[in-house]
Design a protein around this motif. Structure first.
Motif, short mmCIF file in Angstrom:
data_model
loop_
_atom_site.label_atom_id
_atom_site.label_comp_id
_atom_site.label_asym_id
_atom_site.label_seq_id
_atom_site.Cartn_x
_atom_site.Cartn_y
_atom_site.Cartn_z
N LEU A 119 57.84 103.70 52.13
CA LEU A 119 58.78 104.07 53.20
C LEU A 119 58.30 103.51 54.54
CD1 LEU A 119 61.23 105.97 54.12
CD2 LEU A 119 59.47 107.66 54.60
N LEU A 120 57.00 103.65 54.79
CA LEU A 120 56.45 103.16 56.06
C LEU A 120 56.59 101.64 56.16
CD1 LEU A 120 54.84 103.56 58.67
CD2 LEU A 120 52.74 103.56 57.34
N LEU A 121 56.26 100.94 55.07
CA LEU A 121 56.37 99.48 55.10
C LEU A 121 57.82 99.05 55.28
CD1 LEU A 121 53.89 98.61 52.20
CD2 LEU A 121 53.52 98.24 54.63
N ARG A 122 58.72 99.77 54.58
CA ARG A 122 60.13 99.38 54.64
C ARG A 122 60.71 99.61 56.04
NH1 ARG A 122 62.10 102.11 50.10
NH2 ARG A 122 62.86 103.80 51.41
N ASN A 123 60.31 100.72 56.67
CA ASN A 123 60.91 101.06 57.96
C ASN A 123 60.28 100.33 59.15
OD1 ASN A 123 62.44 102.71 56.44
ND2 ASN A 123 62.02 104.58 57.56
N THR A 124 59.10 99.74 58.94
CA THR A 124 58.53 98.98 60.06
C THR A 124 58.95 97.51 60.00
OG1 THR A 124 56.53 98.77 58.72
CG2 THR A 124 56.48 100.38 60.49
N LYS A 125 59.32 97.04 58.82
CA LYS A 125 59.64 95.61 58.66
C LYS A 125 60.70 95.11 59.65
CE LYS A 125 61.06 92.33 55.08
NZ LYS A 125 61.42 92.20 53.66
N PRO A 126 61.82 95.87 59.86
CA PRO A 126 62.84 95.35 60.80
C PRO A 126 62.30 95.16 62.22
CG PRO A 126 63.63 97.34 59.67
CD PRO A 126 62.23 97.14 59.23
N LEU A 127 61.23 95.88 62.57
CA LEU A 127 60.72 95.79 63.94
C LEU A 127 60.00 94.47 64.20
CD1 LEU A 127 59.39 99.43 64.43
CD2 LEU A 127 61.57 98.48 65.13
N LEU A 128 59.81 93.67 63.15
CA LEU A 128 59.24 92.33 63.37
C LEU A 128 60.18 91.49 64.21
CD1 LEU A 128 57.77 91.56 59.84
CD2 LEU A 128 56.46 91.79 61.96
N GLN A 129 61.47 91.91 64.25
CA GLN A 129 62.46 91.16 65.05
C GLN A 129 62.48 91.65 66.51
OE1 GLN A 129 63.62 88.71 63.31
NE2 GLN A 129 62.70 89.64 61.48
N SER A 130 61.65 92.63 66.85
CA SER A 130 61.70 93.21 68.19
C SER A 130 61.44 92.15 69.26
CB SER A 130 60.64 94.30 68.31
OG SER A 130 60.52 94.73 69.62
N ARG A 131 62.04 92.36 70.45
CA ARG A 131 61.79 91.39 71.53
C ARG A 131 60.49 91.73 72.24
NH1 ARG A 131 64.96 94.21 76.16
NH2 ARG A 131 64.60 96.27 75.36
N ASN A 132 59.94 92.91 71.92
CA ASN A 132 58.70 93.33 72.57
C ASN A 132 57.50 92.83 71.76
OD1 ASN A 132 56.36 95.02 73.05
ND2 ASN A 132 57.69 96.24 74.36
N THR A 133 56.65 92.04 72.42
CA THR A 133 55.54 91.42 71.67
C THR A 133 54.56 92.46 71.12
OG1 THR A 133 54.49 91.10 73.80
CG2 THR A 133 55.55 89.21 72.84
N ALA A 134 54.37 93.55 71.87
CA ALA A 134 53.41 94.57 71.40
C ALA A 134 53.90 95.21 70.10
CB ALA A 134 53.22 95.65 72.47
N VAL A 135 55.23 95.39 70.00
CA VAL A 135 55.79 96.01 68.78
C VAL A 135 55.56 95.07 67.59
CG1 VAL A 135 57.89 96.81 67.65
CG2 VAL A 135 57.49 97.35 70.06
N VAL A 136 55.86 93.79 67.79
CA VAL A 136 55.69 92.82 66.70
C VAL A 136 54.23 92.80 66.26
CG1 VAL A 136 55.90 90.39 66.04
CG2 VAL A 136 57.59 91.42 67.58
N MET A 137 53.33 92.81 67.25
CA MET A 137 51.90 92.77 66.94
C MET A 137 51.48 94.01 66.17
SD MET A 137 49.31 90.81 67.33
CE MET A 137 48.44 91.45 65.93
N SER A 138 52.05 95.17 66.56
CA SER A 138 51.60 96.40 65.87
C SER A 138 52.14 96.45 64.43
CB SER A 138 51.98 97.65 66.66
OG SER A 138 53.36 97.72 66.83
N VAL A 139 53.34 95.91 64.19
CA VAL A 139 53.84 95.86 62.81
C VAL A 139 52.98 94.89 62.00
CG1 VAL A 139 55.78 95.30 61.30
CG2 VAL A 139 56.21 96.40 63.50
N ALA A 140 52.60 93.79 62.63
CA ALA A 140 51.77 92.80 61.92
C ALA A 140 50.44 93.43 61.50
CB ALA A 140 51.52 91.59 62.82
N GLN A 141 49.82 94.19 62.42
CA GLN A 141 48.53 94.80 62.04
C GLN A 141 48.74 95.87 60.97
OE1 GLN A 141 47.07 98.05 62.70
NE2 GLN A 141 48.98 98.78 63.56
N LEU A 142 49.87 96.57 61.03
CA LEU A 142 50.15 97.58 60.00
C LEU A 142 50.23 96.91 58.62
CD1 LEU A 142 52.18 100.68 59.92
CD2 LEU A 142 53.13 98.92 58.49
N TYR A 143 50.98 95.82 58.53
CA TYR A 143 51.09 95.11 57.24
C TYR A 143 49.73 94.59 56.80
CZ TYR A 143 55.95 95.25 55.86
OH TYR A 143 57.15 95.67 55.37
N TRP A 144 48.96 94.08 57.75
CA TRP A 144 47.63 93.55 57.40
C TRP A 144 46.75 94.63 56.80
CZ3 TRP A 144 45.35 89.04 56.68
CH2 TRP A 144 43.95 88.98 56.64
#
Length: 926
Positions: free
Chosen positions: A265-290
Motif C-alpha cells: 500500500l505504501l509503495l503504491r500510494n507514493t509512486k504517483p508522487l514521483l510526478q510531483s513538481r516539488n523536488t523534495a517530494v520526488v527525492m523522498s519517494v526515491a529514497q523510500l523506494y530505495w
C-alpha cells in the motif's frame, strides 16, 4: 537618506495607528505589513500595533496578528503585557484569529506561560477548524523546545491529532511526532493506512515529512523484500527452493517471500508522487523506494531523479549525491541515462566531480570506451581540481575493469608530459597506485617517470616517484642510484614528504646495491640527522640502526630487508560514496557523510514481521458522509478483512457481509474461461513428451508464489517448472503458471505487460479474456534466462491494473537432461578439466548415502539425467544448459563413512559453483 525616510515613515504610521478612524488604522496596518514583506524592520511600532489587537474590525485584527506573529518573539516583554487579550482571542469566532492568537502565544518563549500554552494547545487540538488544529500541531514543537518536561502531555495531544482525518493536519502532526517522540512507533499503527491514503492530498511539505517517517516505520514492521535477490552474491537462496526431503520430514518449509499488503500500500500510494513538481517530494519517494521496495521495482524512480537534474545547482548537488550512492550498488538503474551525467562546462566544480563519480560507478566493459573518451576531454579542463579528479577516476576505471587497465596506464603516462603541474602530479599518484596493482609492467614506466623527475615540482608527486623507484629498485638498477645522487644534492631544499621518501630510497638501495650507494646513503643519513623536522630526525636515526650493522644495532638488523622490502598490499581505489547508504538517502547526514544531530537511524529489517493486526482499524458506524467515506477507505485497505473470525478486529456487520458474499459466490455456476492456445499445450497427454531424453526427476513439483491475491487485488498466481522442453523455442525454460481469481468479480484481459530488462525474451501466454470469481486456469510460458539465475521481471496485467512480478529460477532449472553412456561421460569429463572443474568434499546425511537416495536428492535440485554406472561408489549425472546447450557433468564419488567427493565439470563456472552449493545442501540435510 533612506534610513531617515524610514524613520519619518514609521512616525507617520504610528500617528495613523493612534487616530480614532478605523480606515486610517487599516491603511497603516496594510503599509506596515508591506514594509515587513520587503524585509524592513518595523519592530518599534509594536506598542502602537498591539493596542489594536482587540479591534472589532476583523480585517484590521487579522493584519495586527500578522504583525504580532512576526515580532512577538523579539518583543517578548511587550507581548506578555497583552497576554490576556491573546487568551480571549483563542475563543474568537474567526478561525484565522484563533490560529493566529495561538501562534503569537507560542512565540512568547518565556517559561512562565508554559501552563497557559499547554492549555491553549489542548483546546486548539479539539477545534472544529482543521486550520486551527494544524496550528496546534506547530505549537507542540515550540512548547517542547521551550520545556521538554511537557513531553508526556504533548504526546497525548499528538496521539489525538494523529487520528485526525484532515489532510491539512497530517503533515504538521507527523512533524510534531518526529520532533517530540519519533520512537513511539505504536502511535502510528492504527493511523498507518490512513496516512498512506491521505498522502496524495497532503501539502508538499507534509508529504516529505510523512514519507520520511513511514520509511522508518516500514523498516521496523515488514520483512525484507530483498531476500529473493540474494542468490547473486552467493548466499543460499533458500526462500526459493528447499530440498524435497525437507518437506517430507515435516520440516516447516521457509515460505517464498510474500509482501505484506500494508507494505505494498505504501509503495503504491507514493509512486504517483514521483510526478510531483516539488523536488523534495520526488527525492523522498526515491529514497523510500530505495530503502523499501523489492530490488526490481526500485528502477521506477530513475527517470524522475534524472528529471531533477534540470533544476538549480543546489538541487542538482543533493540529487547527484544520492544517485552516486545508488549507482554503486545498482549500475543498471542509471546506465541508460549515462549522457545526463556528462559534464557541462557551465557546471560548478562540485557538480562536475559528482557527475564524474557517477560516470565512474557506471563504467563497465560495454561502455568504458565511451566513458574514457569523455574523460579525455575533462583532463584538458581549465578547472584544475576537476582535471585532477578525472585522473583519479581514470585510475578507478583501470582497476575495476581489467580490459582497459593497460590503455588507462598508457594514457596516464602520456599525461606526465602535460604542461600543467597539477595534472602531472595527480597522474603520478594514480600511476603509483596502479603499478602496485599491476606487478608486471613496472620498469618501462618507472624509467619514464625518472626521466621526467627533474621537471616535476609538486611534492606529493616527487615523493610518489621516489617511493616507486625504491620499491622496485631491483627492476631499475641503473637509474635508481642516479636518482639518489640527485636527491642528495637537493635534499636540504626539499619538502618534508620528499625528504622522508629520499631516506626510504637510500635505505632500500643500501640493502640491495650497497656497492654503489653506501656512501650516498651515509651522506643523506647525516643530513637527516640535523634536519629541522623531528620526524625526519627520528626516521633517520631509526633507519641507521636498522640497516647499518654495528655493535649497538639490535636483533632487527638481520630482518632489515624483510622489513623495508616487504611486499605491500595494493591500495584499494574505491568510491567515496561506498557504504554511504548506511545513512537514509536524502538526509543531511547522507549529504555530509556523518551523523547530524536529530538524525533517526533506519533500523535493519526484522527477521520475523511483527503482528500485522495492530494496523487494523475497528470501523465505528458514524453518521455523516465524511466518516462513512473514511470507514469504507479503511475497509478497503484492511489487510485482514478476510480473517474476520478474529472478532474484535473487524466489526460484526462486516463479517456478516463477507459471509453473505461467500454464499452468493457459491451459488453461481462457474464459467471457465475459454482455453487459450497455451492451455491446450498444457493439456497435451504425457505420451507427447516421449521426445524427452531421460526420465524426468521424481519427487513433488515445487510451486512458488508469483503474485499474492492481496497484492494482486484478487488475482493470485503461482508457478512451477514442469521440466519439459519448451515447445515455443528450445532455448527457453518452460514455466507453468496457475492464475486464480479470489475476488468477487470477474477479472478481464489477463496478460503479460512490460518486462525488465527490456531485452528479456519471454513467450507470453495468450490473453485470458475473462476469469470468473473462484476460477483458476493453468497457462504455459517460456523464458530465456540466458543460463543465468538473474530474475526475469515482468508485469502481470489485468484490464485495470499492472503488477510487477518476478520469476527467479533455481540454477538446476536452467538445465535439460542429457543421455550418455558411462564411457562418453568419462571422455567428456576429460575435456572439461582445470578451470572448468569445480569440486568439494561433502559429508552426507547418512540416509542420503545410498546411490538411490543420491539420485533422488540431486534430481530434486537439478534437471539432469542419470548416467548408469558400473561402479557402486560412483553416481553420475549429465545435462545441458537450456539456453546455450553447454554440457554440465555431475559426479559423486563415495569415500568412507558417508563423505563423498562432489565434482562438476562445465564451461559455465558460475553456474557450477551455484549448482555445487545446491546439491551439497540437498545431500547434507536430513
Amino acid at each position: 537618506g533612506q534610513h531617515l525616510n524610514l524613520i519619518s515613515h514609521l512616525r507617520n504610521l504610528k500617528e495613523m495607528l493612534e487616530s480614532s478612524k478605523e480606515s486610517l488604522k487599516l491603511e497603516a496596518m496594510k503599509r506596515i505589513v508591506g514594509l515587513i514583506a520587503k524585509g524592513k524592520n518595523a519592530s518599534e511600532l509594536f506598542p502602537a500595533v498591539v493596542k489594536n489587537v482587540a479591534s472589532k474590525n476583523i480585517e484590521l485584527k487579522k493584519l495586527v496578528y500578522v504583525y504580532l506573529v512576526r515580532y512577538a518573539e523579539e518583543q517578548q516583554d511587550l507581548a506578555l503585557l497583552s497576554i490576556s487579550t491573546f487568551q480571549r482571542a483563542l475563543k474568537d469566532p474567526n478561525q484565522f484569529i484563533r490560529a493566529s492568537a495561538l501562534r503569537v502565544l507560542s512565540s512568547i518563549r518565556v517559561p512562565i506561560i508554559v501552563p497557559i500554552m499547554m492549555l491553549a494547545i489542548k483546546e486548539a487540538a479539539a477545534d472544529l477548524s482543521p486550520y486551527v488544529r494544524k496550528t496546534s500541531a506547530h505549537a507542540i514543537q515550540k512548547l517542547f523546545s521551550l520545556d521538554a518536561d511537557q513531553k508526556e502531555q504533548l504526546i497525548e495531544v499528538i496521539e489525538k491529532l494523529l487520528k485526525d482525518k484532515s489532510t491539512l493536519v497530517a503533515g504538521s502532526v507527523v512533524m510534531a511526532f518526529e520532533e517530540v517522540c519519533p520512537d513511539r512507533i505504536d502511535l502510528i499503527h492504527k493511523n498507518y493506512r490512513k496516512l498512506c491514503n491521505l498522502l496524495v492530498d497532503v501539502e508538499e511539505w507534509g508529504q516529505v515529512v510523512i514519507i520520511s517517517m513511514l520509511t522508518r516505520y516500514a523498516r521496523t514492521q515488514f520483512t525484507s523484500p530483498w531476500k529473493e535477490v540474494r542468490g547473486q552474491s552467493g548466499e543460499v537462496m533458500k526462500a526459493f527452493y528447499e530440498s524435497d526431503s525437507e518437506e517430507k520430514k515435516g520440516h516447516t518449509e521457509e515460505k517464498p517471500y510474500i509482501m505484506d499488503p500494508d507494505h505494498r500500500l505504501l509503495l503504491r500510494n507514493t509512486k504517483p508522487l514521483l510526478q510531483s513538481r516539488n523536488t523534495a517530494v520526488v527525492m523522498s519517494v526515491a529514497q523510500l523506494y530505495w530503502h523499501l521496495a523489492p530490488k526490481h521495482e526500485v528502477s521506477i524512480v530513475t527517470k524522475s531523479l534524472v528529471r531533477l537534474l534540470r533544476s538549480h545547482r543546489e538541487v542538482q548537488y543533493i540529487v547527484l549525491q544520492n544517485i552516486a550512492t545508488m549507482s554503486i550498488q545498482r549500475k543498471g538503474m542509471f546506465e541508460p541515462f549515462m549522457k545526463s551525467f556528462y559534464v557541462r562546462s557551465t557546471d560548478a566544480t562540485h557538480i562536475k566531480t559528482l557527475k564524474l563519480e557517477i560516470l565512474t560507478n557506471l563504467a563497465n566493459e560495454a561502455n568504458i570506451s565511451t566513458i574514457l573518451r569523455e574523460f579525455q576531454t575533462y583532463v584538458k579542463s581549465q578547472d584544475k581540481a576537476f582535471a585532477a579528479a578525472t585522473i583519479q577516476a581514470i585510475g578507478r576505471c583501470a582497476t575495476n575493469i581489467s580490459e582497459v587497465t593497460d590503455t588507462c596506464l598508457n594514457g596516464l603516462v602520456l599525461l606526465l608530459s602535460n604542461r600543467d603541474e597539477t595534472v602531472v602530479a595527480e597522474s603520478v599518484v594514480v600511476i603509483k597506485k596502479l603499478l602496485q596493482t599491476q606487478p608486471t609492467q613496472h620498469s618501462e614506466i618507472i624509467k619514464h617517470m625518472a626521466k621526467l623527475f627533474d621537471n616535476i615540482t609538486v611534492p606529493m608527486a616527487r615523493a610518489s616517484i621516489l617511493w616507486l623507484i625504491g620499491e622496485y629498485c631491483e627492476r631499475v638498477p641503473k637509474i635508481a642510484p642516479d636518482v639518489l645522487r640527485k636527491m642528495a644534492k637537493s635534499f636540504t631544499a626539499e619538502e618534508d614528504i620528499v625528504k622522508l621518501q629520499t631516506v626510504n630510497l637510500a635505505a632500500k638501495l643500501y640493502l640491495t646495491n650497497s656497492k654503489q650507494t653506501k656512501l650516498l646513503t651515509q651522506y643523506i643519513l647525516n643530513l637527516g640527522k640535523y634536519d629541522q623536522n623531528y620526524d625526519i630526525r627520528d626516521r633517520t636515526r631509526f633507519i641507521r640502526q636498522l640497516i647499518v650493522p654495528s655493535e649497538k644495532s639490535g636483533a632487527l638488523n638481520k630482518y632489515a630487508r624483510r622489513i623495508l622490502l616487504a611486499p605491500k598490499p595494493a591500495p584499494v581505489l574505491e568510491s567515496s560514496f561506498k557504504d554511504r547508504d548506511r545513512f537514509q538517502l536524502g538526509t543531511l547526514s547522507h549529504s555530509l557523510n556523518s551523523k547530524a544531530t536529530g538524525y533517526q537511524e533506519l533500523s535493519d529489517w526484522p527477521a520475523v514481521a511483527p503482528d500485522q493486526s495492530v494496523r487494523n482499524v475497528e470501523i465505528i458506524e458514524a453518521s455523516g458522509s465524511d466518516s462513512e467515506e473514511e470507514s469504507s477507505e479503511s475497509e478497503k485497505t484492511s489487510s485482514d478483512s478476510g480473517k474476520s473470525s478474529s472478532g474484535s478486529e473487524q466489526s460484526s456487520s462486516e463479517s456478516e457481509l463477507e459471509q453473505k458474499k461467500k454464499k452468493k459466490t457459491k451459488k453461481v455456476p462457474q464459467k471457465k474461461s475459454k482455453p487459450t492456445a497455451a492451455d491446450r499445450y498444457s493439456e497435451i497427454p504425457a505420451v507427447c513428451w516421449s521426445l524427452r531424453v531421460t526420465t524426468s526427476s521424481f519427487g513433488p513439483v515445487k510451486t512458488y508464489e508469483l503474485l499474492h491475491h492481496m497484492t494482486g487485488k484478487g488475482l493470485a498466481a503461482k508457478y512451477h517448472f514442469p521440466r519439459q522442453p519448451c515447445l515455443y523455442q528450445p532455448s527457453m525454460v518452460a514455466v507453468q503458471v496457475i492464475l486464480s481469481n479470489s475476488s468477487d468479480h470477474s477479472l478481464e484481459e489477463i496478460h503479460i505487460g512490460d518486462r525488465s530488462p527490456a531485452s528479456l525474451s519471454i513467450h507470453c501466454f495468450n490473453t485470458i479474456e475473462r476469469l470468473e470469481p473462484e476460477a483458476s486456469v493453468t497457462v504455459s510460458m517460456g523464458i530465456d534466462f540466458s543460463d543465468s539465475t538473474q530474475a526475469a521481471n515482468f508485469q502481470l496485467c489485468t484490464k485495470e491494473d499492472q503488477f510487477s512480478v518476478s520469476i527467479q529460477p533455481a540454477v538446476g532449472e536452467l538445465l535439460m537432461p542429457s543421455s550418455m553412456t558411462e564411457q562418453d561421460f568419462c571422455k567428456e569429463q576429460g575435456k572439461l578439466q582445470g578451470m572448468n572443474e569445480t569440486s568439494a568434499t561433502i559429508t552426507m546425511e547418512t540416509a542420503n548415502a545410498s546411490s538411490q537416495a543420491i539420485s533422488k536428492q540431486v534430481l530434486s535440485v537439478a534437471n539432469v539425467g542419470v548416467v548408469s554406472s558400473s561402479q557402486n561408489n560412483f553416481s553420475r549425472f549429465a545435462g545441458r544448459t537450456v539456453s546455450s546447450g553447454a554440457l554440465v557433468l555431475v559426479s559423486l564419488e563415495l569415500k568412507e563413512s558417508s563423505t563423498a567427493l562432489l565434482t562438476i565439470n562445465t564451461e559455465k563456472t558460475v553456474m557450477a559453483s551455484m549448482l555445487l552449493r545446491d546439491i551439497k545442501q540437498a545431500l547434507t540435510q536430513a
